[in-house]
Each structure stands twice: as C-alpha cells, then as structure tokens.
Write an enzyme that holds these catalytic residues in place. Structure first.
Site, PDB file in Angstrom:
ATOM      1  N   GLU A  95       7.435  11.852  14.309  1.00 53.54           N
ATOM      2  CA  GLU A  95       7.232  13.261  14.658  1.00 53.54           C
ATOM      3  C   GLU A  95       5.860  13.443  15.307  1.00 53.54           C
ATOM      4  O   GLU A  95       4.855  12.933  14.805  1.00 53.54           O
ATOM      5  CB  GLU A  95       7.367  14.117  13.379  1.00 53.54           C
ATOM      6  CG  GLU A  95       8.804  14.146  12.845  1.00 53.54           C
ATOM      7  CD  GLU A  95       8.884  14.377  11.331  1.00 53.54           C
ATOM      8  OE1 GLU A  95       7.857  14.743  10.750  1.00 53.54           O
ATOM      9  OE2 GLU A  95       9.968  14.141  10.751  1.00 53.54           O
ATOM     10  N   GLU A 132      13.993  12.712   8.883  1.00 57.86           N
ATOM     11  CA  GLU A 132      13.587  11.355   8.461  1.00 57.86           C
ATOM     12  C   GLU A 132      14.800  10.480   8.134  1.00 57.86           C
ATOM     13  O   GLU A 132      14.876   9.321   8.528  1.00 57.86           O
ATOM     14  CB  GLU A 132      12.672  11.428   7.229  1.00 57.86           C
ATOM     15  CG  GLU A 132      11.212  11.726   7.537  1.00 57.86           C
ATOM     16  CD  GLU A 132      10.950  13.194   7.843  1.00 57.86           C
ATOM     17  OE1 GLU A 132      11.906  14.005   7.706  1.00 57.86           O
ATOM     18  OE2 GLU A 132       9.827  13.553   8.248  1.00 57.86           O
ATOM     19  N   PHE A 148       2.991  11.169   7.036  1.00 57.77           N
ATOM     20  CA  PHE A 148       2.497  10.948   5.663  1.00 57.77           C
ATOM     21  C   PHE A 148       3.540  10.114   4.917  1.00 57.77           C
ATOM     22  O   PHE A 148       4.721  10.452   4.910  1.00 57.77           O
ATOM     23  CB  PHE A 148       2.291  12.291   4.927  1.00 57.77           C
ATOM     24  CG  PHE A 148       1.120  13.079   5.441  1.00 57.77           C
ATOM     25  CD1 PHE A 148       1.293  14.066   6.410  1.00 57.77           C
ATOM     26  CD2 PHE A 148      -0.165  12.815   4.981  1.00 57.77           C
ATOM     27  CE1 PHE A 148       0.207  14.788   6.914  1.00 57.77           C
ATOM     28  CE2 PHE A 148      -1.255  13.536   5.465  1.00 57.77           C
ATOM     29  CZ  PHE A 148      -1.073  14.519   6.437  1.00 57.77           C
ATOM     30  N   ASP A 194       4.217  10.007   2.071  1.00 59.64           N
ATOM     31  CA  ASP A 194       4.872  10.801   1.014  1.00 59.64           C
ATOM     32  C   ASP A 194       6.252  11.304   1.478  1.00 59.64           C
ATOM     33  O   ASP A 194       7.131  11.559   0.660  1.00 59.64           O
ATOM     34  CB  ASP A 194       4.002  12.032   0.674  1.00 59.64           C
ATOM     35  CG  ASP A 194       2.523  11.679   0.519  1.00 59.64           C
ATOM     36  OD1 ASP A 194       1.920  11.242   1.544  1.00 59.64           O
ATOM     37  OD2 ASP A 194       1.989  11.797  -0.587  1.00 59.64           O
ATOM     38  N   PHE A 195       6.462  11.442   2.806  1.00 63.26           N
ATOM     39  CA  PHE A 195       7.754  11.948   3.300  1.00 63.26           C
ATOM     40  C   PHE A 195       8.854  10.883   3.203  1.00 63.26           C
ATOM     41  O   PHE A 195      10.020  11.153   3.444  1.00 63.26           O
ATOM     42  CB  PHE A 195       7.641  12.419   4.770  1.00 63.26           C
ATOM     43  CG  PHE A 195       6.584  13.473   4.985  1.00 63.26           C
ATOM     44  CD1 PHE A 195       6.148  14.282   3.930  1.00 63.26           C
ATOM     45  CD2 PHE A 195       6.007  13.667   6.234  1.00 63.26           C
ATOM     46  CE1 PHE A 195       5.162  15.233   4.114  1.00 63.26           C
ATOM     47  CE2 PHE A 195       5.019  14.634   6.430  1.00 63.26           C
ATOM     48  CZ  PHE A 195       4.594  15.422   5.359  1.00 63.26           C
ATOM     49  N   HIS A 225       0.634  14.808  -0.114  1.00 65.35           N
ATOM     50  CA  HIS A 225      -0.066  14.205   1.036  1.00 65.35           C
ATOM     51  C   HIS A 225      -1.132  13.235   0.558  1.00 65.35           C
ATOM     52  O   HIS A 225      -2.112  12.977   1.256  1.00 65.35           O
ATOM     53  CB  HIS A 225      -0.711  15.317   1.898  1.00 65.35           C
ATOM     54  CG  HIS A 225       0.266  16.253   2.531  1.00 65.35           C
ATOM     55  ND1 HIS A 225       0.882  17.275   1.809  1.00 65.35           N
ATOM     56  CD2 HIS A 225       0.792  16.315   3.786  1.00 65.35           C
ATOM     57  CE1 HIS A 225       1.715  17.941   2.600  1.00 65.35           C
ATOM     58  NE2 HIS A 225       1.691  17.386   3.795  1.00 65.35           N
TER      59      HIS A 225
END
Lengths: 271, 54, 420, 320
Positions: free
Chosen positions: D29, D58, D81, D83-84, D127
């Site tokens: 992205e 994702e 990130f 975390d995603f 994050h």
C-alpha cells in the site's frame, strides 16, 4: 482453455470435475488420498493435489483460498505475455469469505483475466443458501465490481460451457474478469459419513427422486442420444473404458506405499 | 459458440468419468480405503466439467 | 547368552525397588529403548527402558520388592533361549554361581577401615551443571565446597579454587612435563621415609633374621557363619557388630592354649615363650597422600577376653588407627599377628605373610568363598576361607604349628567346644 | 567506507535486485508515493508493473503473492506495519510457508513479506509489535531481523534471492541509524550470527533494535563486566552453534527479545541451550522481553518493553 491456463477448482469432489476435464490424471490424486508416495503430492498431504503442466498449482482445504491465489495467477498471466486465463471456481458457501470481496476488487481494479465461476448448489453443508446469502443470485455481486455477471442452468453442461467460453474470450482479450453463477444441486450428503440434512430435516427418498429428475449426466445423455451424437453402443464402450481406468487407478494407488520420512526435510525448504 | 459433435462427446466423457471417480472415492472412504474426508460432487459435476473442458 | 535387566540403582540411598507394573508380558519381543516397566523407589517412580532387544523373560513379577542390581528380567536372543530360561527353576537370587558368600561383612569391615568420610547427611549438593562437570573432570569432591553462585550454588571458580589447593593428580594429556626415570613417566614420588620406611625396613629385616616357613590351609566357615549371624541379631544388646576378624582372634587365642610354644619370640640367644597372648591385628590405613599404610595395633590378653570384648577392642583400635590416633603403646607387645586381606578379594588368595618381628607366628585369612568339597563321600558346597600361616622355624617346630592349625579347624567346625 | 542510513540500505537492495532480475517486483500500500523512504524512486525507475499500489486487501495481495511466486515471479510484499500481518494470517502463516511442503515439494514459493516492526515510539498496540515467535511457530518461512544498515542490505538481497518464503522485520527505531555499507555487491547468508562485540563474562543474545540497547549496556559495564553481544541476524535458520560457542566461554547467557515474553523466541532459545549446552551453564539463563501485556501507548510503553536498565539488571544478576 489451453493447458497453461490456470484453474482453481471448487471443493466438491475435491476438484475432480474441473481437474479431470482439464486433463489431470485422477489416479495420482487417488494415491495421494491413500497416503502413498506415488501420490501427486508425494503422499504427505491426504487431500492436496497439483499438476502444474495443466495450470493447476494446487488446492487448499481452507475455503476461500482460491480468491487471492487466482488474483496472483491473473497477475502472472497479465505480465508474462502468454495470455493465460484463470478459471476460478467456488461454491455458494465459499462465496461468504471476505477474501472474495478483496479479490474481486483487485481483479476488477487491475482488469485481470479471471473467470469467477460460482457453483451454487444452494447448500452450505446443512445451511440452505437463503440462510447465508441475502439475495437470490450471487451473480449480482458482479455489478458492484463493474464486471459482467450471468446466471446459467448448472445442470446443463452445454449452457455452462458456452457461458464460460464467452467469459474466457473476454478475459483473454484483456477486458478483465467476469462472474458466472451456475445453479446446480447436491445429490448426496456434504461429507461421507454425515447425515444429508437441510437445516433440521434430513432429506427423504422423495427428495432424491425429485432431485434425480435433473441429473446432469442423464439429462445430457438423453440429449445426445436424441441428437444421434451418442449411440447406445458408444455409451457402453465409454462406460467400459472408464471401468478399466477406475480399476487401473485403484491398482496404482494400492500398489504404492507411504513415503520415507526424510521427504519432510526435502519438502520443507527449497534449496 | 456452436459445439461440434466431438466437443459434445468430450463433455459427456468428462461428465461420466467425473461421476465414476467421484463415486469411487466415496465408496473407498466408506470401506476405510481412503484417508481424510470426502465431499462428493455427485449432482453438481456440470459446472466444473462445463467450465474446464474447453 | 541372555541380556540381564537389573533393578537399577537410581539414587545414592536406594537399596531396593518395587516392580510397579510390567508394560509387556512374558515372551514379548522387545526392541532397544522400548519402555519395559515402571518401578517405584522411596523417592520416585521410574520407567525402565530395554537397553537391548530380545524376547522378554520376566524374573520378578509385579508388586515384588528386590534389592538394587537384582536381576528382574532377561532378554533372550531367540525363542529357544527364551524357552530354556523359562524352564530353569530360577535359583534363589544370587546363589547359583560361585558368588562371594557373606563377604559383605568382610567388605563392610574394609568399608569401615578405608571408606572416605561419607558426604554430610542432609540436603542435596546444589551446584551448577558446569561445576558438576569440572568437579568430575578434576576429581574434586564438591560436597565439601561452599557455593558462591547467585543462588548459593557451587560454581566454576569454587571448583577451580578447590582444585588448585589439592596437588593436581590429573593425568596430563598433552606433552608430559613431569619426571621421567629410565624412560618411564613418574606419576607420584613417595619418599621412603617415616612410616613407609619403618614398614619397609621391618619387612626386610624380618626375612633376614628369621627362618620363615609358610603353610597354606583353609577353614570351613559354615558353623562360624551361623554363629556370626546369631551374634549380628544381638547387635543391640552386645553393643557391637562382631566381624570374622574378631572371631578368628578369639579362635587363635583359644587354640594357642593347646600349643603355647607358638606364642614365642627369639630375643638375642633365647626363645621367650610368652604367657600373655597379645594378638596384633593388621589394619590398612589411608595416609594423607592417599597411599595405604599398614598399622598393627595389639589386642592384649585376647585369650582372657570374651568375643564381644575382643570385638569392641578391635573396633576402637581400627577407628583410632584410621584417625591416626594410635599411640606407640597400642602398637607394642603383640605376641602373634592376624592379617585379613579378605576384604579386598573377590576370589581365593593364599599367601606368605611376613612375620611381625619378633613374633614367631603370623596368620593370614582371606575371603570366604563357596567351594565344592567332599564331605562323607559327597560333593557339597561349603563356605571356605583361606588360612595361611608363617612361622619362625628358629623358635617353633612344624608339628605344633600343624596341631595348632588342626585345633583352629576343629574349633571353627564345632564352636560349641569353645564353651565346653 | 561510506555510511548510509538503514532504510537507504534497504532501498539500495531493492534497486540492485530489481535490476538483476526482472521477475522481482514490489507490492503493497502506498509504495509508489513512498510512504516509507525505502520504496522512494522505485516506481519512476522500474515502471508501473514492478511497483504496485494495492487496495487495502492484505489477504488478497498476500495470497496473490503466493500464487505469483509459484508461477515465475518473485514478489516483495510490503505490509507497511508488520502488525497488519494478522489480517492475512492464513496467507502468511499457512499458505506461503506450507504450500510447497503440502504439495510434495513440486513448486517453490519465493516470496518476501516485510514490514515495520518494534516499539519505542509510543504508537501503541497495533503499530509496535515484533511478532517473531508467531513466524517461528510456522515452519516453512524464514525470518530475517537486521540490526544495522550493513545487515539490512545484505539480508534483504539474500531474502529476495531465496527460493522460499522469507519474513523480513525492519525496525522503526533503526530507520535513520547510519552505518558503513560497501559499494560493491554483497549478500549475507542466513543462519550465520555476527558477534557485534567480544566479551568474556556474560553472553547477551539480542536481535534487531535490541542489539543497539545491548551494545549500549555492554559499553557502560566495560571494565566491570565484560559483555559479549551476539546478533543472530536471522531467527530461522538460527545459528545455535555461535551462541553455544560464546556460552562455552562465558558460562552465562542473557537473551534480549522485544517480542512478548510468554512462548517467545527467547524462551525457545533458552530451552535449546539448556538441552544442548547444559554443562556450559554456571548461572540460570535470563530473558529480557516485553511483558505479557498488549504494548501500551502513551507513556506506559517503557514499562512493558525491554530497556537498558532491565538488560543491565539481568546481566548483573548472573555476573555475581
């Protein structure tokens, strides 16, 4: 479709209808399903299958895996100049997955050469489609992503073939993805060993009689006999041929033995 | 698209082969001669066969 | 040959174990590493693995308790061996072959004489894995060390410190920088001085001045074993554990009554036949440098003492001998000597003990071993102990020695005579 | 030798590898506009087909990357990130690592997933994570965790050339850190640890940004406690021999791992050292990890994440 066109099969029959039609030899899948090293995946997977020569790079048990994977196939065929097409099939149950929406979005957004084929047998295990999908036709999703959507009679193999052929041509011409919904049926239980139930009621003999009236094999057989394309003798020869193939496949699978555990290290990482 | 005789026979053969193999897997699972589960396609072969025969 | 499976000795203190449950049954084929059974000890239940393959022959069934190292099962190589094993009437544990009978007692005496101080009673020794490895490697006894690790555990530096304090007797693997005498590497040099020199001189001198003759014989210990077993049962009331050395001191002192001429010494130009019967008892004591030194304290007027009195006196002398607290008085005045090397043996050994000058008789006894003997025309298994004698032919004749020997045997085989 | 920043080193790795192999491409992205400096200039240089801005899908683009990798391409998926990654857990933890294995080794999946990892910037729970244990718990995907610009470039080049799925964590706190990076082409093999500082008293194993903290503490304790800092650089494959070699010298081990303590990489390494290096240990193995909490925002983060104070305390507790 060409050999190198990509296919991601639906889950019923673990993809046999699609893979047999695409030219994949089912005896290797029988051996795999028996845990033999001669199986298509070396006997380490129970139900996975693969035949890259026929554009079939594997299937997965997680419903909805096919959507993103098909986007990947579409990206590849869009770039490598081979003008391959992707035929990605899924059931009405699988269409519930979120990955459908993300993948329809990317495919439409990038005009990927994908033909999404929804095989709507109106049952997701015990759940009738009206209880897991808000509208009559799943094909209506197509309009949300700006791609053509069409409903066809899923028991009429010719109707399906024609609709998919049109969509494949569209995709090959670079006009992007399409969605075809085939209304079809499930004649037996969801999974061998489970009751054949719809919501709370098990299906009765009468239900089966009603269903069998629209048996795709019988319908097509009668049509071809009437058109003279098929003769009784030809029919019997085909059945006989297939019986021999079935026995050979069983012998092949039964002759195999489980793989050597050392394959686990060979398969985990590529050199 | 007009289907030629040969194409119709291909569709027919694929339909009957699919039905036969699908029933083979079902039968073997019942006999304990197949690992895992089996989700039969019986009755729903036409979309797959139609989509992937040509 | 079948593979023996024994009751494993798991913990230092473990003396026996109970068979909780066999996981396999008689005749099953067992592969190496397979778990055979679960045993129970005071502290832990433990699964015993097969350390070989074969057909299982269970000797000790579930629920039974047996001592450590006791054979609990056998692994036969093939079915025939299995069958033969199963058919054998399993002899009572440990008595089938010519094992050393009752030497535990003799060994025990050896224990008391030589065993280093047992580790302090009480908790486990807390040491780091590294410290344990190094301690084993350097031969350092960590149980006596104080730990300086973060949790009080003994650590590497504690072991290193203890190691350097003690002379390093670690075998040097690399080039040998130690002393080499006529091409041979020297491990340790012990000066021929002090006690060592005294013993050496005495031995040499003894052979030089006297006409030493040695006779090798044996004594059937069946009755004495029975006697001693009875005495052991009375240990509480008697206040001492009677050993075979004590019994033989008693026997010798009584036998000498019949042959007083043996209880004599050549002093200058005279033979002194002693009235007192003072028995010197040879004891091997660990010196500070780890070497073994011979000490020979004396039990005075043994012939006037009861067996228990002899036993208590002997214990005291041996203990003080070990602690290096024997006075010269303790060592003097012996008229005859008894030496017992049985404790170090696991088989028969007769010898020619050297006289303890100026005495004229020394008796050496060995291990008590099961031997086949002809008794009234029949072959019997009897517990036999070696009995060697050396006498100074200057002072003593062969015949009295022979008669003394026969009297000792007679008394040993009929202890009742001792109180008749 | 020239000094460049950590993210520039990653950028150079992309340029070199995309020049070298035209099947290599970037997907994620806002890569073209270059949300992160490491993708700056790539779109202009390599064109639309090799730097793709995806919708926020994702699961779709990670799954697509798996198929793309199987069919002749070498995608680099930038999750922005890390975390995603949970939104594409099936694709990243099951499909990518297991596809080759489950299909009898008949097809490779040369894909690189990457993302900004680690905390310390008060960005809170979604994050600030560095989920190394979850990646390690999915056999079939490798994990690179560079702590310096030099390692960042060398490991990214190796990751792209590797025929297997690789997860690449780059740490937000290291973005602007500079370090020597040679001009000529080089790669760093996976599974080879780097002793970032020699020492004799205590071995500290740390990865990613924690290496910098460990070095800081080692410098502070200089003269009092001699600390050796071992940076494994990749956690799968992992250079256990290097750790054992160091512990053989020091007999004391502290493991610094910014991931959550329970079932972390640090716990796994401790178990391996007790098993394979038991008699090397003079002291218990200490772990300094993030506490068993979500990573808080505000000013609370410092109470959860590892710190130089916690690392120093752990070292002192075993260097008694």
């Amino acid at each position: 479709m060409n050999d190198d066109d990509f296919v991601f099969p639906a889950v019923r029959g673990h993809g046999l209808p699609h893979l047999i039609s695409k030219g994949v030899d089912p005896k290797y899948y029988l051996a795999e399903h028996c845990g033999k090293s001669t199986g298509s995946c070396g006997g380490v997977s129970t139900y996975h299958n693969i035949d890259t020569e026929h554009g079939f790079f594997g299937l997965a048990g997680t419903l909805g895996t096919g959507f993103p994977i098909s986007v990947g196939y579409g990206m590849t065929s869009k770039w490598n100049g081979k003008q391959q097409v992707v035929v990605s099939c899924f059931g009405d149950g699988t269409s519930n997955r979120g990955t459908l929406h993300e993948s329809f979005l990317m495919a439409a957004n990038w005009k990927l050469p994908i033909v999404w084929v929804c095989e709507n047998n109106q049952l997701s295990m015990y759940v009738p489609v009206k209880d897991h999908h808000p509208v009559e036709n799943i094909a209506d999703l197509a309009f949300g992503y700006g791609m053509p959507g069409e409903v066809v009679d899923g028991q009429d193999v010719v109707a399906v073939a024609k609709a998919v052929d049109k969509a494949v041509a569209r995709a090959r011409a670079g006009e992007g993805p399409s969605l075809i919904e085939c209304k079809t049926e499930r004649f037996v239980t969801h999974s061998i060993g489970l009751p054949d139930r719809i919501d709370l009621e098990d299906r009765t003999k009468d239900d089966y009689v009603e269903l069998k009236k629209r048996d795709p094999v019988v319908l097509f057989q009668e049509k071809l006999l009437k058109e003279g394309v098929l003769t009784q003798k030809e029919m019997e020869r085909i059945d006989q041929e297939i019986a021999v193939e079935i026995d050979a496949a069983e012998a092949f699978a039964d002759a195999g033995s489980p793989p050597d555990p050392s394959v686990l290290d060979d398969y985990l990482y590529a050199k | 698209m007009r289907l030629k005789k040969e194409q119709k026979l291909t569709l027919y053969r694929n339909l009957v082969r699919t039905r036969a193999f699908d029933q083979l897997f079902s039968r073997r699972l019942g006999l304990g001669k197949l690992l895992g589960f089996w989700h039969p396609a019986e009755g729903g072969e036409a979309p797959g066969v139609g989509a992937c025969s040509f | 040959m079948a593979l023996e499976i024994i009751m494993p000795k798991l913990a230092m203190a473990m003396s026996q174990g109970t068979i909780l449950s066999w996981f396999l049954s008689q005749g099953d084929y067992v592969t190496k590493g397979q778990i055979l059974l679960e045993i129970e000890t005071e502290k832990v239940n433990y699964e015993v693995e097969a350390d070989g393959s074969g057909y299982l022959h269970i000797v000790v069934p579930n629920g039974e308790t047996v001592p450590v190292e006791h054979v609990i099962a056998m692994l036969a190589e093939n079915e025939e061996d299995l069958a033969s094993l199963a058919s054998q009437i399993t002899a009572p544990a440990g008595s089938s072959s010519a094992t050393v009978l009752e030497t535990e007692e003799v060994v025990e005496e050896k224990d008391s004489a030589l065993q280093p101080l047992t580790p302090p009673k009480g908790g486990r020794v807390i040491a780091s894995p590294l410290a344990r490895r190094l301690a084993q490697q350097y031969g350092v006894d960590i149980s006596s060390l104080a730990g300086t690790g973060s949790r009080g555990q003994i650590v590497k530096r504690d072991v290193e410190k203890a190691r350097t304090a003690k002379p390093a007797n670690v075998l040097a693997v690399a080039a040998f920088d130690g002393e080499v005498v006529n091409g041979i590497r020297v491990a340790q040099t012990i000066p021929l001085a002090g006690i060592r020199k005294a013993i050496a001189d005495h031995m040499q001198q003894s052979l030089a001045v006297s006409a030493q003759v040695s006779n090798m014989g044996e004594v059937d210990m069946t009755e004495l074993i029975r006697l001693r077993k009875a005495l052991l049962k009375q240990e509480e009331s008697l206040g001492v554990r009677v050993t075979y050395t004590d019994i033989m001191v008693y026997l010798m002192s009584r036998a000498l009554r019949y042959e007083p001429s043996l209880n004599a010494s050549v002093i200058g130009e005279e033979i002194k036949v002693w009235k007192d019967v003072n028995v010197s008892v040879a004891v091997a004591v660990q010196g500070s440098g780890g070497e073994l030194n011979l000490m020979v304290p004396v039990i005075r007027n043994a012939d006037q003492m009861s067996l228990v009195e002899i036993s208590k006196c002997a214990r005291d002398l041996i203990l003080r001998g070990r602690e290096g607290k024997l006075t010269t008085a303790d060592m003097e005045g012996g008229t005859v000597t008894l030496t017992n090397v049985g404790g170090f043996l696991n088989g028969p050994l007769t010898g020619t003990p050297i006289l303890n000058q100026p005495q004229s008789l020394i008796v050496g006894i060995g291990a008590i071993l099961d031997q086949p003997r002809v008794i009234n025309g029949e072959i019997m298994v009897r517990p036999i102990m070696d009995f060697s004698m050396t006498y100074d032919h200057r002072a003593v004749e062969g015949v009295p020695v022979a008669r003394f020997y026969s009297k000792v045997r007679e008394l040993a085989e009929n202890p009742g005579l001792l109180i008749a | 030798m020239r000094e460049i920043q950590y993210h520039k080193a990653i950028n150079e790795a992309f340029i070199e590898e995309m020049e070298r192999d035209e099947t290599v491409y970037l997907m994620g992205e806002s890569l073209r506009g270059a949300n992160y400096p490491h993708s700056e200039g790539l779109a202009k240089r390599f064109g639309d087909q090799r730097v793709l801005d995806t919708p926020i899908c994702e699961a779709a683009f990670c799954g697509a990357a798996v198929a793309s990798a199987m069919t002749g391409y070498r995608p680099i998926v930038d999750l922005m990130f890390i975390d995603f990654m949970y939104t594409a857990a099936d694709e990243i933890l099951l499909k990518a690592p297991q596809w080759r294995f489950m299909h009898g080794g008949k097809v490779n999946v040369p894909v690189v997933f990457m993302g900004a990892a680690g905390g310390g910037m008060k960005l809170a729970n979604e994050h600030s994570q560095i989920p190394s244990s979850i990646i390690l718990h999915s056999p079939g995907i490798k994990l690179a965790v560079p702590s310096t610009p030099y390692d960042a470039k060398g490991l990214m080049k190796t990751a792209i050339r590797d025929n297997n799925p690789v997860m690449y964590f780059w740490h937000k706190q290291l973005m602007a850190v500079t370090g020597e990076v040679p001009e000529e082409d080089y790669t760093i093999p996976f599974g080879v640890a780097d002793v970032k500082r020699e020492g004799t008293d205590v071995t500290v194993v740390a990865y990613s940004y924690m290496v910098q903290l460990a070095l800081e503490v080692a410098k502070k304790l200089e003269g009092e406690i001699s600390v050796e800092v071992v940076d494994p650089r990749t956690l799968e494959p992992f250079d256990l021999d290097a750790v054992l070699k160091s512990v053989e010298k020091t007999n004391r081990l502290v493991i610094v791992d910014e991931d959550t303590e329970r079932c972390s990489f640090a716990s796994e390494l401790a178990a391996q050292v007790v098993d394979k290096g038991f008699t090397l240990l003079d002291e218990p193995i200490k772990r300094v990890c993030a506490g068993n909490y979500p990573i808080p925002g505000g000013y609370m983060e410092q109470h959860v994440l590892p710190s130089v104070e916690k690392i120093e305390a752990a070292i002192r507790s075993v260097a008694v």
